[in-house]
Scaffold this motif. Structure first.
Motif, short mmCIF file in Angstrom:
data_model
loop_
_atom_site.label_atom_id
_atom_site.label_comp_id
_atom_site.label_asym_id
_atom_site.label_seq_id
_atom_site.Cartn_x
_atom_site.Cartn_y
_atom_site.Cartn_z
N PHE A 90 -12.08 5.77 -2.58
CA PHE A 90 -11.35 4.82 -3.40
C PHE A 90 -10.03 5.41 -3.84
O PHE A 90 -9.90 6.57 -4.16
N MET A 91 -9.03 4.55 -3.87
CA MET A 91 -7.70 4.93 -4.29
C MET A 91 -7.42 4.28 -5.63
O MET A 91 -6.68 3.32 -5.72
N LEU A 92 -8.08 4.80 -6.67
CA LEU A 92 -7.93 4.19 -7.98
C LEU A 92 -7.41 5.23 -8.97
O LEU A 92 -7.60 6.42 -8.79
N VAL A 93 -6.78 4.75 -10.02
CA VAL A 93 -6.34 5.63 -11.10
C VAL A 93 -7.42 5.54 -12.19
O VAL A 93 -7.55 4.51 -12.84
N GLY A 95 -7.92 6.62 -15.18
CA GLY A 95 -7.59 6.38 -16.58
C GLY A 95 -7.01 5.00 -16.84
O GLY A 95 -6.79 4.64 -17.99
N PHE A 96 -6.76 4.24 -15.80
CA PHE A 96 -6.16 2.91 -15.97
C PHE A 96 -7.25 1.85 -16.07
O PHE A 96 -8.38 2.06 -15.65
N GLU A 100 -4.67 -2.93 -14.62
CA GLU A 100 -3.56 -2.05 -14.27
C GLU A 100 -3.67 -1.57 -12.83
O GLU A 100 -2.69 -1.50 -12.10
N ILE A 103 -2.72 -4.53 -10.40
CA ILE A 103 -1.33 -4.99 -10.34
C ILE A 103 -0.35 -3.89 -9.95
O ILE A 103 0.77 -4.18 -9.55
N LEU A 104 -0.77 -2.64 -10.07
CA LEU A 104 0.14 -1.52 -9.84
C LEU A 104 0.92 -1.69 -8.53
O LEU A 104 0.34 -1.91 -7.48
N GLY A 105 2.23 -1.59 -8.62
CA GLY A 105 3.04 -1.73 -7.42
C GLY A 105 3.64 -3.11 -7.26
O GLY A 105 4.68 -3.27 -6.65
N LYS A 155 -7.60 -5.65 -5.20
CA LYS A 155 -6.24 -5.13 -5.03
C LYS A 155 -5.62 -5.72 -3.77
O LYS A 155 -4.46 -6.11 -3.75
#
Ligand SMILES: Nc1ncnc2c1ncn2[C@@H]1O[C@H](COP(=O)(O)OP(=O)(O)OP(=O)(O)O)[C@@H](O)[C@H]1O
Ligand SMILES: [Mg+2]
Lengths: 510, 300
Positions: A90-93, A95-96, A100, A103-105, A155
């Motif tokens: 997974f390509m997740l942040v 702490g977000f 967030e 929608i990032l990007g 996403k």
């Protein structure tokens, strides 16, 4: 399939140094189709998907999207054409929040100012539209693997993807989560989305896919419709008939070999990760620990083999307590360990096959002359091990990193099962392996059992647990939440305990 | 109140530098070169103030900080050099560079002539209350600027697209990359901002506090700023609070005279405090997950 295929891959060839990962691959996928791609480890499935997603450029061949030839020059371009990929890792942040991350990007904003309210509304609507259960405000690090995967899918949908690529999406899920994923995917299909899906689990593939393409050594063996049988598919993949059912001799439990008594393990901040686990494994018995990853299994194993200090309780091997809690002590008492991360802990990747084979055995008298290694004896040992475990290596000098995943795992087993260990602790031993390699590893575990060794198997794969284990403990939140004998539980039942919905013998339940 | 006023003055340079550190580390780049950038800031602050007045001093210090930070960015982001090593090099470079330029431009190796400062501000009415006079008058415009910068930094990180993206590349640059964010550009912005902040922090020391430049006048405040960053859990407001704590002990150490205790022990107080605070706090602190790690883009 609709008249006009959405995706046409024609004669795709991709070479890497020393291998042809894709060799003239042709695949067509129609709109609103769920198309599965199956094949052994290294067959070229991920490579093909990465080509379609623009991560790799093919050396030869043509890609047509909605009938038009395209030269993909990166994921952004692919996304622009409506192709999105859900990554295996997974390509997740963490702490977000969910919102967030989604929608990032491409954030809703005015003059650089985030419009959080609008972002939240958009995400909530997406969830509703496709029936995804997800709280837009939740922090990602608090979510389960299944929920994180839903974020990854959203996403891609948020960015307007019409074609979804999922590389082994079910490898990390419990049965209930797989069910939910499939429900989501069917809903997407009904909405006209096209889905490409990779899996090693043939039952799943047959349950969800409209058509299935089989790859072997970079070539297409064939594309079959949903009605195919599992055996036929397996044979197409491997190129020979595969034994899908393993032979399991009747249980003959012997003496107590491995015991954990009230074991407690804490992390650096003093939080308990393993909370008072007691278990006992006899010789000739496979005790399996099932559970969603991150419920203390890894820490339990590390504690048992001496890699982690105990916060409480004790470990007994062969009836006697382990005096010094070190790896060396555990190994010398006959505890073998197949670690869950073969790259980090199982092997020293840049080192040669022979070196990896004697790691941990290197102090044996037969391998030493004074302080020096006795190379002839070691090489002889290496040859014999490699032959017995059918590790496919060009030479004993080859570094371990050049081997495929399945062969790396065989190498670890070959080392750990040398010199008659009393106890074998195997963590996720078949993760990511294809059916051929999986079958081999499972047979080795059964062989160890038949030879009277005590086997502690930690696995997130319920099929594996249910077929191999004499007894099953389900681990949830640092505890063994329930124990079953062989044949006593169904996958669905285990799944309920694994996600903590169900608890056995707990006191004061609300 | 004298003590409070002095604490505020001593807080400002630490605070400015720690805000810079927030931007740099939130974007994933550790910048221990802040100390060096501050040193260069003290020099150019004095030089600019001497030649064209205090505002020009601040501007020149900011520009010099930017230039040094650009060097750090090129080396660590574009060429993936270890961020600590680059930071150490920056600190050594700053020492040599300022001495060289000092001889060249001031004719003295270790200090400058006196330089003009800003006209101080004062708060009407409050300045007439005797008790409040020390804090309500003689305020440097840079103090006001620093206070505003805290609020601005907070809003930027939490409310803007840039802030969200910067934090994303500090936490998980791979994820950010797959979503089409330009990891390199974002990290450059973070590092460059840190250079500007640290440069201004240095100019404050030279122009407002010392009224001239002398070698070693930063006294390791660039490092203390990094401690404030950690103590403040990588958030501007937290870093500000931590800076204030350090500023207070700094002020205290200037005032406390305990007979029988060598003054060196007293002056070491702020540093001792920062070590104690960090030892207690570091276990709870959660740095940006990818801070300190170079990002290498994969084949694409
Ligand atoms: N970036 C790369 N560089 C060199 N070789 C590669 C690279 N990626 C893949 N390969 C090789 O190409 C072949 C196909 O790999 P690929 O990852 O596509 O297999 P796969 O079918 O996805 O296998 P798995 O089931 O293990 O995921 C393998 O032999 C692999 O070692
Ligand atoms: Mg793959």
């Amino acid at each position: 399939m609709a008249a006009e295929p959405v995706i046409q891959l024609r004669d795709i060839t991709k070479r890497f140094p020393g291998v042809v990962a894709n060799d003239g691959v042709t695949v067509e996928v129609g709109r609103g189709e769920i198309h599965a791609v199956v094949g052994e480890n290294g067959a070229g499935k991920s490579t093909l998907m990465k080509i379609l997603y623009g991560l790799y450029r093919p050396d030869a061949g043509e890609i047509l999207i909605r009938g038009r030839p395209v030269a993909l020059d990166g994921p952004r371009h692919a996304l622009h054409l409506g192709i999105g990929m859900v990554h295996q890792h997974f390509m997740l942040v963490p702490g977000f929040t969910v919102t967030e991350n989604i929608i990032l990007g491409s954030e809703p904003a005015s003059h650089g100012r985030l419009d959080r309210a609008r972002a939240r509304a958009v995400v909530a609507r997406l969830c509703q539209q496709f029936g995804f259960r997800l709280d837009p405000d939740a922090q990602v690090q608090t979510l389960s693997v299944g929920e994180q995967q839903r974020i990854e899918i959203l996403k891609v949908l948020y960015r307007g993807a019409e074609i979804l690529i999922l590389d082994e999406p079910t490898a990390v899920l419990v049965p209930q989560e797989v069910e939910e994923l499939f429900t989501n995917l069917r809903r997407l299909r009904a909405d006209g989305k096209t889905i490409l899906f990779i899996s090693h689990k043939l039952d799943e593939v047959l349950a969800i896919a409209d058509r299935i393409t089989v790859l072997r050594r970079g070539r297409v063996v064939g594309t079959v419709a949903a009605g195919a049988t599992k055996a036929a598919l397996a044979e197409m993949m491997v190129g020979r008939p595969v034994l899908l059912a393993l032979e399991r001799s009747p249980a003959a439990p012997g003496e107590l070999m491995l015991e954990a008594q009230d074991l407690t393990v804490a992390d650096g901040d003093g939080r308990a990760l393993v909370r008072g686990v007691s278990l006992a494994v006899r010789g000739g018995e496979i005790y399996a620990i099932a559970g969603v990853e991150g419920n203390g299994q890894s820490e339990l194993v590390e504690a048992l083999v001496g890699l982690r200090p105990l916060a409480g309780g004790r470990v007994l091997v062969g009836g006697a307590p382990v005096a010094r809690h070190t790896v060396r002590e555990a190994r010398s008492r006959g505890v073998a360990h197949v670690p869950e991360d073969r790259h980090r802990r199982g092997l020293v990747l840049p080192m040669a096959v022979w070196e990896n084979l004697i790691l941990g055995h290197h102090r044996r008298r037969s391998f030493l002359r004074g302080p020096f290694l006795r190379m002839p004896a070691i090489l002889e040992f290496g040859r014999q091990r490699v032959a017995e475990f059918d590790v496919r290596v060009p030479a004993l000098r080859t570094p371990a990193l050049a081997l495929s995943g399945g062969n790396q795992q065989k190498l670890v087993l070959a080392r750990e099962l040398a010199f008659q260990p009393r106890v074998l602790i195997a963590a996720q031993p078949t993760r990511g392996l294809d059916i051929g390699a999986t079958e081999f590893v499972r047979r080795q575990l059964l062989a160890a059992r038949a030879e009277g060794r005590a086997v502690l198997l930690v696995s997130a794969d319920l099929d594996e647990v249910l077929t191999l284990a004499d007894r099953i403990g389900v681990m949830y939140n640092g505890r063994i939440a329930a124990e079953f004998a062989h044949g006593e539980a169904t996958p669905a039942e285990l799944g309920l305990y694994m996600v903590g919905t169900e608890r056995k013998g707990r006191e004061g339940a609300p | 109140m004298e003590l409070v006023a002095s604490a505020i003055r001593l807080t400002v340079p630490i605070l400015l530098a720690s805000l810079g550190a927030v931007f740099s580390e939130r974007g994933g780049v550790v910048n221990i070169g802040l100390e060096g950038i501050m040193i260069v800031g003290t020099f150019f602050g004095a030089l600019g103030a001497l030649k064209y007045g205090p505002a020009a001093g601040v501007a020149m210090a900011a520009a010099a900080g930017l230039a040094l930070a650009l060097l750090h960015a090129v080396v660590t982001i574009t060429f993936h050099v270890d961020q600590i090593i680059s930071g150490v090099a920056l600190n050594m470079l700053a020492g040599g560079l300022t001495r060289f330029l000092s001889i060249l431009l001031f004719g003295m190796a270790t200090q400058s002539p006196g330089v003009p400062g800003f006209a101080p501000l004062s708060v009407p009415l409050l300045r007439d209350v005797p008790f409040l006079r020390p804090v309500a008058s003689g305020i440097s415009p840079l103090v006001v600027l620093a206070a505003l910068a805290v609020v601005a930094a907070h809003l930027i990180l939490t409310r803007t697209v840039f802030g969200l993206r910067l934090r994303a590349v500090g936490e998980n640059p791979h994820a950010a990359d797959t979503l089409g964010l330009n990891v390199y550009v974002l990290r450059y912005s973070g590092v460059l901002l840190s250079g500007v902040f640290a440069g201004v922090a240095g100019s404050y020391l030279a122009i407002e506090q010392g009224r001239h430049y002398f070698e070693g006048m930063t006294q390791g405040r660039g490092f203390i700023a990094l401690a404030a960053l950690i103590f403040g859990n990588w958030w501007p407001v937290g870093a500000a609070a931590a800076s204030a704590l350090f500023g207070f002990f700094d002020a205290l150490s200037l005032r406390v005279v305990v007979t029988g205790v060598p003054y060196q022990f007293i002056t070491a107080l702020p540093y001792a405090v920062s070590i104690l605070v960090l030892a207690g706090v570091v276990r709870r602190a959660r740095p940006p997950a990818a801070a300190g790690r170079p990002y290498v883009k994969e084949e694409g």
